[in-house]
Design a protein around this motif. Structure first.
Motif, PDB file in Angstrom:
ATOM      1  N   LEU A 214      -9.487 -10.186 -41.707  1.00  0.00           N
ATOM      2  CA  LEU A 214      -9.888 -11.120 -42.757  1.00  0.00           C
ATOM      3  C   LEU A 214      -9.612 -12.562 -42.358  1.00  0.00           C
ATOM      4  N   VAL A 215      -8.527 -12.770 -41.610  1.00  0.00           N
ATOM      5  CA  VAL A 215      -8.228 -14.113 -41.090  1.00  0.00           C
ATOM      6  C   VAL A 215      -9.336 -14.570 -40.150  1.00  0.00           C
ATOM      7  N   ASP A 216      -9.805 -13.671 -39.289  1.00  0.00           N
ATOM      8  CA  ASP A 216     -10.889 -14.013 -38.365  1.00  0.00           C
ATOM      9  C   ASP A 216     -12.168 -14.363 -39.129  1.00  0.00           C
ATOM     10  N   ALA A 217     -12.462 -13.619 -40.194  1.00  0.00           N
ATOM     11  CA  ALA A 217     -13.643 -13.915 -41.006  1.00  0.00           C
ATOM     12  C   ALA A 217     -13.507 -15.270 -41.692  1.00  0.00           C
TER      13      ALA A 217
ATOM     14  N   VAL B 211     -22.132 -16.560 -40.344  1.00  0.00           N
ATOM     15  CA  VAL B 211     -22.167 -15.622 -41.468  1.00  0.00           C
ATOM     16  C   VAL B 211     -22.327 -14.176 -41.001  1.00  0.00           C
ATOM     17  N   LYS B 212     -23.189 -13.950 -40.011  1.00  0.00           N
ATOM     18  CA  LYS B 212     -23.402 -12.576 -39.541  1.00  0.00           C
ATOM     19  C   LYS B 212     -22.133 -11.954 -38.971  1.00  0.00           C
ATOM     20  N   PRO B 213     -21.439 -12.622 -38.051  1.00  0.00           N
ATOM     21  CA  PRO B 213     -20.197 -12.011 -37.550  1.00  0.00           C
ATOM     22  C   PRO B 213     -19.118 -11.905 -38.616  1.00  0.00           C
ATOM     23  N   ALA B 214     -19.110 -12.820 -39.582  1.00  0.00           N
ATOM     24  CA  ALA B 214     -18.137 -12.713 -40.676  1.00  0.00           C
ATOM     25  C   ALA B 214     -18.406 -11.459 -41.493  1.00  0.00           C
ATOM     26  N   ALA B 215     -19.670 -11.176 -41.768  1.00  0.00           N
ATOM     27  CA  ALA B 215     -20.034  -9.961 -42.513  1.00  0.00           C
ATOM     28  C   ALA B 215     -19.638  -8.710 -41.735  1.00  0.00           C
ATOM     29  N   GLU B 216     -19.839  -8.733 -40.423  1.00  0.00           N
ATOM     30  CA  GLU B 216     -19.439  -7.595 -39.594  1.00  0.00           C
ATOM     31  C   GLU B 216     -17.934  -7.370 -39.659  1.00  0.00           C
ATOM     32  N   LEU B 217     -17.174  -8.464 -39.689  1.00  0.00           N
ATOM     33  CA  LEU B 217     -15.720  -8.342 -39.785  1.00  0.00           C
ATOM     34  C   LEU B 217     -15.289  -7.746 -41.121  1.00  0.00           C
ATOM     35  N   LEU B 218     -15.996  -8.081 -42.192  1.00  0.00           N
ATOM     36  CA  LEU B 218     -15.645  -7.509 -43.496  1.00  0.00           C
ATOM     37  C   LEU B 218     -15.886  -6.002 -43.500  1.00  0.00           C
TER      38      LEU B 218
ATOM     39  N   GLU C 160      -7.326   2.167 -47.604  1.00  0.00           N
ATOM     40  CA  GLU C 160      -7.609   3.400 -48.334  1.00  0.00           C
ATOM     41  C   GLU C 160      -7.892   3.112 -49.802  1.00  0.00           C
ATOM     42  N   ASN C 161      -7.756   1.854 -50.205  1.00  0.00           N
ATOM     43  CA  ASN C 161      -8.001   1.476 -51.597  1.00  0.00           C
ATOM     44  C   ASN C 161      -9.510   1.473 -51.848  1.00  0.00           C
ATOM     45  N   PRO C 162     -10.009   2.358 -52.723  1.00  0.00           N
ATOM     46  CA  PRO C 162     -11.465   2.459 -52.907  1.00  0.00           C
ATOM     47  C   PRO C 162     -12.104   1.190 -53.453  1.00  0.00           C
ATOM     48  N   SER C 163     -11.395   0.471 -54.340  1.00  0.00           N
ATOM     49  CA  SER C 163     -11.996  -0.744 -54.907  1.00  0.00           C
ATOM     50  C   SER C 163     -12.066  -1.852 -53.863  1.00  0.00           C
ATOM     51  N   LEU C 164     -11.056  -1.954 -52.987  1.00  0.00           N
ATOM     52  CA  LEU C 164     -11.089  -2.955 -51.918  1.00  0.00           C
ATOM     53  C   LEU C 164     -12.154  -2.602 -50.885  1.00  0.00           C
ATOM     54  N   LYS C 165     -12.255  -1.330 -50.547  1.00  0.00           N
ATOM     55  CA  LYS C 165     -13.263  -0.885 -49.584  1.00  0.00           C
ATOM     56  C   LYS C 165     -14.669  -1.216 -50.110  1.00  0.00           C
ATOM     57  N   LYS C 166     -14.914  -0.898 -51.383  1.00  0.00           N
ATOM     58  CA  LYS C 166     -16.217  -1.188 -51.985  1.00  0.00           C
ATOM     59  C   LYS C 166     -16.497  -2.676 -51.992  1.00  0.00           C
ATOM     60  N   TYR C 167     -15.484  -3.452 -52.366  1.00  0.00           N
ATOM     61  CA  TYR C 167     -15.651  -4.901 -52.452  1.00  0.00           C
ATOM     62  C   TYR C 167     -15.954  -5.529 -51.096  1.00  0.00           C
ATOM     63  N   LEU C 168     -15.236  -5.149 -50.062  1.00  0.00           N
ATOM     64  CA  LEU C 168     -15.453  -5.740 -48.748  1.00  0.00           C
ATOM     65  C   LEU C 168     -16.869  -5.479 -48.256  1.00  0.00           C
ATOM     66  N   ASN C 169     -17.405  -4.302 -48.537  1.00  0.00           N
ATOM     67  CA  ASN C 169     -18.774  -3.999 -48.117  1.00  0.00           C
ATOM     68  C   ASN C 169     -19.814  -4.741 -48.947  1.00  0.00           C
ATOM     69  N   SER C 170     -19.567  -4.881 -50.246  1.00  0.00           N
ATOM     70  CA  SER C 170     -20.529  -5.624 -51.070  1.00  0.00           C
ATOM     71  C   SER C 170     -20.475  -7.116 -50.753  1.00  0.00           C
TER      72      SER C 170
ATOM     73  N   LEU D 268     -23.036 -11.974 -48.113  1.00  0.00           N
ATOM     74  CA  LEU D 268     -23.116 -13.025 -47.099  1.00  0.00           C
ATOM     75  C   LEU D 268     -24.455 -13.007 -46.373  1.00  0.00           C
ATOM     76  N   LEU D 269     -25.046 -11.821 -46.253  1.00  0.00           N
ATOM     77  CA  LEU D 269     -26.293 -11.672 -45.494  1.00  0.00           C
ATOM     78  C   LEU D 269     -27.536 -11.825 -46.354  1.00  0.00           C
ATOM     79  N   THR D 270     -27.366 -11.927 -47.666  1.00  0.00           N
ATOM     80  CA  THR D 270     -28.521 -12.023 -48.570  1.00  0.00           C
ATOM     81  C   THR D 270     -28.456 -13.216 -49.515  1.00  0.00           C
ATOM     82  N   ASP D 271     -27.290 -13.825 -49.665  1.00  0.00           N
ATOM     83  CA  ASP D 271     -27.046 -14.895 -50.637  1.00  0.00           C
ATOM     84  C   ASP D 271     -27.168 -14.411 -52.076  1.00  0.00           C
TER      85      ASP D 271
END
Length: 370
Positions: free
Chosen positions: A46-49, A166-173, A181-191, A196-199
């Motif tokens: 997340l720091v890298d992103a 933006v593209k590499p930041a999205a890949e890092l997320l 293992e937190n389902p809400s964090l996992k879902k959030y990072l992917n959304s 970032l890729l769609t605005d």
């Protein structure tokens, strides 16, 4: 030019020293040695992103400022080192704590930063919008730059203009989502990666507000529009990574329980009041690991209330973050010394961390009202 030396004291030093004297430099250390390996990997990712999105922000602000920063970083003379500090602190050669006065060169700060053509005036833009109503929504979008195309103006989405970061930041997320293992964090990072890729940030903002039982809180998005001094509509990238203080965050739930009651007791006509029952308003106390973009330059905020999109705030609510380590620095290095200088001696005892936090808390609560 920057690195040349003279036996005479460089005349620029007086201005640089005066500007730097108004800043208090505070080490903001974070020790991750006691964290589980997986959580350390999550934080690193997340720091890298955050660092990537900070670069995108700098190119929104003033691309020549990036080149100036990088050239100054290679120099070792006194003027260059002081210029470098100010450029990094302000995201460019304009002092954000002095109405964007330039401290290097003679050029003026463009009111539209770099998200509009440098020569575009508000009058020209408004005239163009009036004559091209079919383009108005796109050109006024918070997530698109305005560019000239001959005599026409066109909107270019952020995710295209700033794809390099933006593209590499999205890949890092997406990579980071594998470290939790937190389902809400996992879902959030992917959304948030999708956003970032769609605005299109709606779902990511909802998922961020819905984040539950996570040791880490993180956001990355174009949010605030302060840097758009032409039209006040373009959002600028920012990011923050923080470790949650769960016990302190839990104590704040008492205040959110009374938000609707506060709304109904506002001192204005009932027709202007709304029911905010059912809207979320989580408040999270954090120790911040890193911040980037808009929130990392100029004035250093100790709290925030996001998102700003009315589509989100009207159906879901808002989220309030309180950066504890930033607040400690503010109180210890700014508020208390100023209080000792300005207040009667018997009043100084009331200038405390808790008092400053309470003031900020009430301020952020009011963002949810009215």
């Amino acid at each position: 030019f920057l690195g040349c030396e003279s036996k005479e004291k460089d005349p620029r030093l007086r201005d640089l020293d005066e500007r730097l004297s108004k800043l208090e430099q505070v080490p903001m250390r974070f020790d991750a040695r006691g964290l589980p390996t997986q959580q350390k990997e999550l934080l690193k990712t997340l720091v890298d992103a955050t660092r990537l999105i900070h670069e995108a922000f700098l190119h929104q602000m003033y691309p020549p400022g990036v080149a100036l920063r990088d050239s100054l970083a290679k120099l070792d003379d006194e003027v260059s080192k002081k210029l470098y500090r100010l450029v990094v602190r302000n995201g460019g050669p304009f002092d954000k704590m002095d109405e964007y006065a330039n401290f290097f060169g003679t050029f003026k700060h463009p009111p539209g930063a770099a998200v509009y053509p440098a020569d575009l005036t508000k009058e020209e833009f408004e005239s163009y919008l009036a004559a091209h109503q079919d383009q108005k929504a796109a050109l006024m979008s918070a997530y698109a730059t305005v560019q000239r195309e001959g005599s026409a103006l066109r909107a270019v989405p952020y995710h295209e203009v700033y794809a390099r970061w933006v593209k590499p930041a999205a890949e890092l997320l997406r990579k980071a989502s594998a470290f939790t293992e937190n389902p809400s964090l996992k879902k959030y990072l992917n959304s948030r990666a999708d956003a970032l890729l769609t605005d299109d940030y709606f779902q990511a903002d909802v998922d961020w507000i819905d984040l539950k039982d996570s040791d880490i809180d993180f956001y990355i998005a174009p949010y605030e529009v302060y840097e758009d001094q032409l039209m006040g509509s373009k959002a600028f990238y920012e990011a923050s990574v923080g470790v949650v203080e769960k016990d302190e965050s839990k104590r704040l739930e008492m205040y959110t329980a009374h938000l609707d009651e506060l709304e109904q007791n506002l001192p204005h006509d009932n027709k202007f009041k709304r029911s905010i029952k059912g809207l979320a308003s989580p408040m999270v106390v954090l120790n911040e690991v890193i911040r980037g973009g808009d929130v990392a330059t100029g004035y250093q905020a100790v709290a925030t209330n996001l998102p700003n999109d009315p589509k989100v705030t009207s159906v879901k609510g808002t989220k309030k973050l309180f950066w504890k380590n930033m607040m400690n620095a503010r109180v210890g290095k700014v508020i208390e010394p100023v209080g000792r200088a300005l207040l009667a001696s018997d009043q100084v005892q009331y200038v405390t961390m808790q008092a400053a936090f309470n003031l900020t808390l009430m301020h952020e609560l009011c963002h949810a009202l009215g």
